[in-house]
Design an enzyme around this catalytic site. Structure first.
Site, PDB file in Angstrom:
ATOM      1  CG  ASP A  82      45.980   9.620  86.260  1.00 51.47           C
ATOM      2  OD1 ASP A  82      45.635   8.658  85.541  1.00 51.47           O
ATOM      3  OD2 ASP A  82      45.175  10.469  86.706  1.00 51.47           O
ATOM      4  CG  HIS A  83      45.265  10.904  82.215  1.00 54.61           C
ATOM      5  ND1 HIS A  83      44.551  10.412  81.147  1.00 54.61           N
ATOM      6  CD2 HIS A  83      44.445  10.772  83.298  1.00 54.61           C
ATOM      7  CE1 HIS A  83      43.360  10.012  81.570  1.00 54.61           C
ATOM      8  NE2 HIS A  83      43.276  10.200  82.862  1.00 54.61           N
ATOM      9  CG  HIS A 178      38.783  12.443  83.578  1.00 53.57           C
ATOM     10  ND1 HIS A 178      39.140  12.216  82.280  1.00 53.57           N
ATOM     11  CD2 HIS A 178      39.363  11.454  84.296  1.00 53.57           C
ATOM     12  CE1 HIS A 178      39.917  11.137  82.217  1.00 53.57           C
ATOM     13  NE2 HIS A 178      40.062  10.655  83.429  1.00 53.57           N
ATOM     14  N   GLY A 179      35.946  14.738  86.237  1.00 54.07           N
ATOM     15  CA  GLY A 179      35.328  15.961  86.759  1.00 54.07           C
ATOM     16  C   GLY A 179      33.969  15.692  87.392  1.00 54.07           C
ATOM     17  CG  HIS A 206      40.816   6.804  83.711  1.00 53.44           C
ATOM     18  ND1 HIS A 206      41.827   7.725  83.791  1.00 53.44           N
ATOM     19  CD2 HIS A 206      41.421   5.605  83.567  1.00 53.44           C
ATOM     20  CE1 HIS A 206      42.994   7.108  83.689  1.00 53.44           C
ATOM     21  NE2 HIS A 206      42.779   5.815  83.551  1.00 53.44           N
ATOM     22  CB  SER A 209      34.932  12.121  91.193  1.00 51.50           C
ATOM     23  OG  SER A 209      36.188  12.026  91.803  1.00 51.50           O
ATOM     24  CG  ASN A 228      42.233   6.114  87.711  1.00 47.83           C
ATOM     25  OD1 ASN A 228      42.663   5.095  88.236  1.00 47.83           O
ATOM     26  ND2 ASN A 228      42.789   6.663  86.649  1.00 47.83           N
ATOM     27  CB  ALA A 230      41.266  12.932  90.270  1.00 47.44           C
ATOM     28  CB  THR A 231      36.840  15.491  90.705  1.00 47.05           C
ATOM     29  OG1 THR A 231      37.381  15.509  89.380  1.00 47.05           O
ATOM     30  CG2 THR A 231      36.043  16.757  90.940  1.00 47.05           C
TER      31      THR A 231
HETATM   32  P1  13P Z   1      37.691  11.986  88.503  1.00 45.10           P
HETATM   33  O1  13P Z   1      38.369  13.307  88.618  1.00 45.10           O
HETATM   34  O2  13P Z   1      36.391  12.087  87.811  1.00 45.10           O
HETATM   35  O3  13P Z   1      37.614  11.276  89.804  1.00 45.10           O
HETATM   36  O4  13P Z   1      38.602  11.084  87.559  1.00 45.10           O
HETATM   37  C1  13P Z   1      39.819  10.629  88.038  1.00 45.10           C
HETATM   38  C2  13P Z   1      40.631   9.983  86.982  1.00 45.10           C
HETATM   39  O5  13P Z   1      40.140   9.231  86.177  1.00 45.10           O
HETATM   40  C3  13P Z   1      42.070  10.269  86.987  1.00 45.10           C
HETATM   41  O6  13P Z   1      42.721   9.673  85.934  1.00 45.10           O
END
Ligand code: 13P
Length: 282
Positions: A82-83, A178-179, A206, A209, A228, A230-231
């Site tokens: 990722d990224h 993100h976040g 992306h 969350s 996606n 993550a957070t």
């Molecule tokens: P979040 O942390 O906002 O869920 O984003 C995840 C993301 O896009 C990872 O590439």
């Protein structure tokens, strides 16, 4: 089963009008929780790691954990960088055995992003590993990179970008970040529809969350095939650990809080998979 690439998974999602959930994992417990959720819901799944996660334990450590979990499961699992922030890291992931690679050149100017992405696409092609790129700037902070604000994807540029790079999927900037969101984000879904009309490869969202179920469903309805998260996973895991330690300060066995943390992550991932509509698609 053996790891698969993300190519067919995303094309199937595009055809079936749902999205594959892509979940950022940081440790063995998160890998196990995400794959357990996929197995339970019969969902295809992508496990992904960012450069800072890779720095924490190494590509081969994450790949080994993901592969072991995938081999015990009977649903398709892909392992995605990722990224990816450099050509070198993308090549390391390729050589290690990652089955899907993102190169994120969105912080450079358009022509630099094209040149870098194209170079990675050409290098991955002989092994059949698909590449995701990003055009426009997703806000917030992902990893060590600050996306800043604005810089939404321009539909005509997206079409040119995909044509000139040969990329397999494209992450677009339509107002997600993100976040943790401070308020309800306003997503430019008309822009997403306009991009979809000009671009035929699967589109990636992306920063999911904190988005509402309606927002995610609307984006999928307008062409998003990979979402996606993550957070929220990091928070669910840590909440589980915190809860056990707060209720019993004498706990010292990592398995004790690991079990609760895994259960929290699995529950969250199942919910997000339902949001993506990928349950029962494996
Ligand atoms: P979040 O942390 O906002 O869920 O984003 C995840 C993301 O896009 C990872 O590439």
């Amino acid at each position: 089963m053996a790891l698969v690439t993300s190519r067919q998974m995303l094309l199937d999602a595009q055809k079936g009008h749902y999205a594959v959930g892509a979940f950022n994992v940081e440790n063995m417990e998160m890998v196990m929780a995400v794959v357990a959720a996929a197995q339970e819901l019969r969902a295809p799944v992508m496990l992904q790691t960012t450069p800072s996660t890779v720095k924490y334990a190494g590509l081969s450590m994450y790949l080994a954990a993901c592969r072991a979990a995938a081999e015990k499961a009977s649903v398709p699992v892909a392992v995605h960088l990722d990224h990816g922030d450099s050509f070198q890291l993308a090549m390391q992931a390729l050589r290690t055995g990652y089955t899907s690679i993102m190169i994120d050149g969105s912080h450079g100017i358009f022509e630099e992003n094209i040149a870098l992405t194209r170079r990675v696409v050409e290098a991955c092609a002989p092994s059949g590993i698909p590449v995701e790129a990003e055009l426009g700037k997703v806000g917030g902070k992902e990893d060590d990179l600050d996306g800043g604000n604005g810089g939404y994807t321009v539909p005509e540029e997206a079409a040119e970008f995909v044509r000139r790079t040969g990329v397999d999927s494209l992450a677009v900037a339509i107002g997600t970040a993100h976040g943790v969101y401070k308020g309800e984000p306003k997503l430019d879904v008309d822009r997403l529809r306009a991009i979809r009309e000009l671009v035929s490869v699967p589109l990636v969202l992306h920063g999911a969350s904190g988005l509402s179920e309606e927002a995610v469903e609307e984006c999928i309805g307008r062409g998003i095939c990979k979402v996606n998260f993550a957070t929220e996973l990091r928070m669910a895991y840590t909440d589980g650990v915190r809860e056990v330690l707060a209720s019993d300060a004498a706990v010292f066995d990592p398995k004790k809080y690991g079990k609760t943390a895994m259960a929290r992550v699995k529950e969250l991932v199942e919910d997000r998979m339902r949001m993506c509509g990928c349950q029962g698609k494996a």
